[in-house]
Motif scaffolding. Structure first.
Motif, short mmCIF file in Angstrom:
data_model
loop_
_atom_site.label_atom_id
_atom_site.label_comp_id
_atom_site.label_asym_id
_atom_site.label_seq_id
_atom_site.Cartn_x
_atom_site.Cartn_y
_atom_site.Cartn_z
N ALA A 187 0.83 -1.21 0.00
CA ALA A 187 0.00 0.00 0.00
C ALA A 187 0.86 1.25 0.00
N ALA A 188 1.93 1.23 0.78
CA ALA A 188 2.81 2.40 0.87
C ALA A 188 3.40 2.76 -0.48
N SER A 189 3.69 1.77 -1.29
CA SER A 189 4.26 2.04 -2.61
C SER A 189 3.19 2.50 -3.61
N GLN A 190 1.94 2.50 -3.19
CA GLN A 190 0.86 2.99 -4.05
C GLN A 190 0.20 4.25 -3.48
N ALA A 191 0.76 4.80 -2.42
CA ALA A 191 0.20 6.01 -1.80
C ALA A 191 0.49 7.20 -2.69
N SER A 192 -0.53 7.71 -3.37
CA SER A 192 -0.30 8.77 -4.35
C SER A 192 -1.55 9.60 -4.54
N GLY A 193 -1.39 10.75 -5.18
CA GLY A 193 -2.48 11.67 -5.45
C GLY A 193 -2.06 13.09 -5.19
N LEU A 194 -2.19 13.96 -6.19
CA LEU A 194 -1.70 15.32 -6.11
C LEU A 194 -2.83 16.35 -6.12
N ILE A 195 -2.75 17.31 -5.22
CA ILE A 195 -3.71 18.41 -5.17
C ILE A 195 -3.78 19.15 -6.50
N ARG A 196 -2.68 19.15 -7.23
CA ARG A 196 -2.64 19.85 -8.52
C ARG A 196 -3.77 19.38 -9.45
N ASN A 197 -4.24 18.16 -9.26
CA ASN A 197 -5.29 17.62 -10.12
C ASN A 197 -6.70 17.94 -9.64
N PHE A 198 -6.85 18.73 -8.58
CA PHE A 198 -8.19 19.10 -8.12
C PHE A 198 -8.90 19.90 -9.21
N GLY A 199 -10.21 19.68 -9.32
CA GLY A 199 -10.98 20.35 -10.36
C GLY A 199 -10.96 19.63 -11.68
N THR A 200 -10.44 18.37 -11.67
CA THR A 200 -10.46 17.52 -12.86
C THR A 200 -10.99 16.14 -12.47
N MET A 201 -11.19 15.29 -13.45
CA MET A 201 -11.67 13.93 -13.18
C MET A 201 -10.69 13.11 -12.36
N THR A 202 -9.45 13.54 -12.29
CA THR A 202 -8.44 12.76 -11.60
C THR A 202 -8.59 12.81 -10.08
N LYS A 203 -9.25 13.83 -9.55
CA LYS A 203 -9.44 13.85 -8.10
C LYS A 203 -10.27 12.64 -7.64
N PRO A 204 -11.44 12.37 -8.23
CA PRO A 204 -12.14 11.14 -7.82
C PRO A 204 -11.39 9.86 -8.19
N PHE A 205 -10.57 9.92 -9.24
CA PHE A 205 -9.72 8.76 -9.56
C PHE A 205 -8.83 8.42 -8.37
N HIS A 206 -8.33 9.45 -7.67
CA HIS A 206 -7.48 9.20 -6.49
C HIS A 206 -8.18 8.28 -5.50
N ALA A 207 -9.46 8.57 -5.23
CA ALA A 207 -10.21 7.77 -4.24
C ALA A 207 -10.39 6.34 -4.73
N GLY A 208 -10.78 6.19 -5.99
CA GLY A 208 -10.96 4.84 -6.52
C GLY A 208 -9.66 4.06 -6.57
N HIS A 209 -8.58 4.74 -6.91
CA HIS A 209 -7.28 4.08 -6.96
C HIS A 209 -6.86 3.61 -5.57
N ALA A 210 -7.12 4.42 -4.55
CA ALA A 210 -6.78 4.02 -3.18
C ALA A 210 -7.60 2.81 -2.75
N ALA A 211 -8.89 2.80 -3.11
CA ALA A 211 -9.75 1.67 -2.77
C ALA A 211 -9.26 0.39 -3.44
N LYS A 212 -8.99 0.48 -4.73
CA LYS A 212 -8.51 -0.68 -5.48
C LYS A 212 -7.15 -1.15 -4.99
N SER A 213 -6.26 -0.20 -4.73
CA SER A 213 -4.90 -0.56 -4.33
C SER A 213 -4.89 -1.33 -3.02
#
Length: 468
Positions: free
Chosen positions: A185-211
């Motif tokens: 999990a630690a090697s998959q801990a990721s997600g950047l504030i820079r992507n807020f306001g795009t589709m990638t913000k919710p991708f962060h949540a789904g990626h964390a769930a899947k990971s």
């Protein structure tokens, strides 16, 4: 030799019995599950939801777990991903102060997907989520607010450990396997504030769930990793923690004692936008009501933020609905022009209206000096609305939907039925709400996931999205 922090954390996750979780914690977990599923259902018909649904349908995977709001099913990892994206698509899902982000949309999709695949009960799902939140919140506290200020999206970077914890419990890993999973999990801990306001913000949540699901499954099936990811040289916190980091050992002293589910508790969103907007928006509604302020008499709105409290509000001049969710300027303008903030507020056309474009330049931020760093749910805001009748001011230190300014049970039910009803129809939404309310008594979580599947007539209306 004393146990390492990684060992202690793994033992807590696996050795905490379902019966050890207090009833008030289980009740709070049930309420969070209800809110999350409702937000995910309406998120399933958002544009980003449609994209990830097409992605998973193209995989042709086996049918282990349900994709909420559809008749489709896939592997438990991919279901966790899609439902996690759904849950965060509208930024309407809950928040937690210790996590510094959104806890439920990473853990509840993971917990339900794994539980459905292995045949676990509703009570096991709620207990797994309560334990996962303990882990996620303690790690979030240890990372400090500086982690977020450096540009990391904590929903994802802490959420991946929460989803790993819930998956590990439900897949019945042993302690050694879980230590591997936490390192994965630690090697998959990721997600950047820079992507807020795009589709990638919710991708962060789904990626964390899947990971988290993937990490737990791989570890159970022989995949190895470092066994002391929170200890020794170059541990997780030495890489990710902020300047105000707290030693993990001190945060872990209250594991399973002061349960994070109730202290400080879950913050439930009243408005489908970044929580950093909510306290100022709530304050503006209060101020407008107190002084009967009309939009045509407003010449300026000044909103004061403590250091860090507007970090996610990166769009000062938004042009899309997604950007508008992360804009104080747009939300303040919408309060004045429309007198409300709803799901429909964040359609692109709403942000582009001439009356909104004219109002946004009247909104300005100012910064309140402090030697501390804050977030959207800590500290306070100072609000000034300047009108032709004079200037009206308000100091506000509570957030709508927080334990200090809570939504009533009726408010929460209304929110759920509005969200779920857009996919399931009124009858289907009411049925799902009834099933979810007795989640702790369900012998199989599959009873709940079956209730998320729309009837044929409702399924044909999926493309009438909230942002159409």
């Amino acid at each position: 030799m004393s146990a390492t922090q990684t060992q202690r954390l793994a033992e807590f996750i696996l050795n905490t019995r379902t019966s050890d979780v207090p009833s008030n914690v289980m009740d709070a977990a049930r309420d969070a599950l209800i809110d999350t599923v409702g937000c995910a259902l309406v998120g399933s018909v958002d544009e980003v939801g449609e994209h990830v649904l097409r992605y998973v349908r193209d995989l042709g995977s086996k049918r282990e777990a349900t994709i909420w709001g559809t008749s489709a099913a896939t592997t438990m990892a991919e279901a966790a991903f899609v439902n996690g994206v759904f849950g965060h698509a509208l930024d309407f899902d809950d928040v937690h102060a210790s996590v510094h982000g959104h806890p439920s949309t990473t853990m509840i999709p993971a917990a339900i997907a794994v539980a459905e695949a292995v045949g676990a009960s509703g009570k096991e799902v709620l207990a797994a989520y309560a334990v996962g939140l303990e882990v996620c919140a303690k790690l979030g506290t240890a990372l400090g607010t500086g982690h977020y200020q450096r540009g990391w999206h904590a929903t994802a970077t802490t959420g991946v450990f929460g989803s790993t914890a819930v998956a590990a419990r439900l897949l019945k890993l042993n302690v050694e396997q879980l230590k591997y999973a936490l390192a994965l999990a630690a090697s998959q801990a990721s997600g950047l504030i820079r992507n807020f306001g795009t589709m990638t913000k919710p991708f962060h949540a789904g990626h964390a769930a899947k990971s988290g699901v993937m990490a737990a499954w791989l570890a159970k099936n022989g995949f190895t990793a470092d066994t002391q990811i929170f200890d020794g040289k170059n541990h997780f916190f030495s890489t990710y923690a902020g300047e105000d980091a707290v030693p993990l050992e001190s945060t872990m002293k209250n594991l399973g004692k002061l349960w994070e589910m109730v202290t400080p508790g879950i913050y439930v969103k009243r408005f489908p936008c970044c929580y950093c907007n909510h306290r100022p928006v709530g304050g503006m509604f209060e101020l407008i009501k107190q002084h009967n302020i009309k939009r045509e008499e407003v010449t300026k709105v000044r909103i004061g933020f403590l250091p860090g409290a507007d970090k996610p509000l990166i769009h000062f001049d938004p042009h899309t609905g997604l950007e508008g969710k992360f804009s104080m300027e747009y939300n303040a303008a919408a309060v004045l022009v429309d007198g409300k903030i709803t799901m429909e507020s964040f359609a692109d056309a709403m942000v582009q209206r001439p009356e909104i474009r004219a109002m946004m330049p009247k909104v300005e931020r100012f910064y309140i000096p402090s030697n501390q760093t804050f977030s959207g749910i800590t500290g306070y805001n100072d609000i000034e609305i300047v009108t032709t009748r004079g200037t009206f001011k308000l100091h506000i230190d509570r957030v709508p939907g927080s334990p200090a300014w809570p939504m009533t049970p009726a408010d929460r039910e209304e929110k759920f039925l509005d969200c779920a009803g857009r996919v399931l129809g009124s009858t289907g939404a009411k049925k799902l709400f009834e099933v979810a309310e007795r989640c702790g008594q369900l012998s199989s979580i599959a009873e709940l996931t079956r209730a998320t599947v729309p009837t044929e007539s409702n399924a044909t209306a999926r493309h009438a999205t909230v942002t159409a």
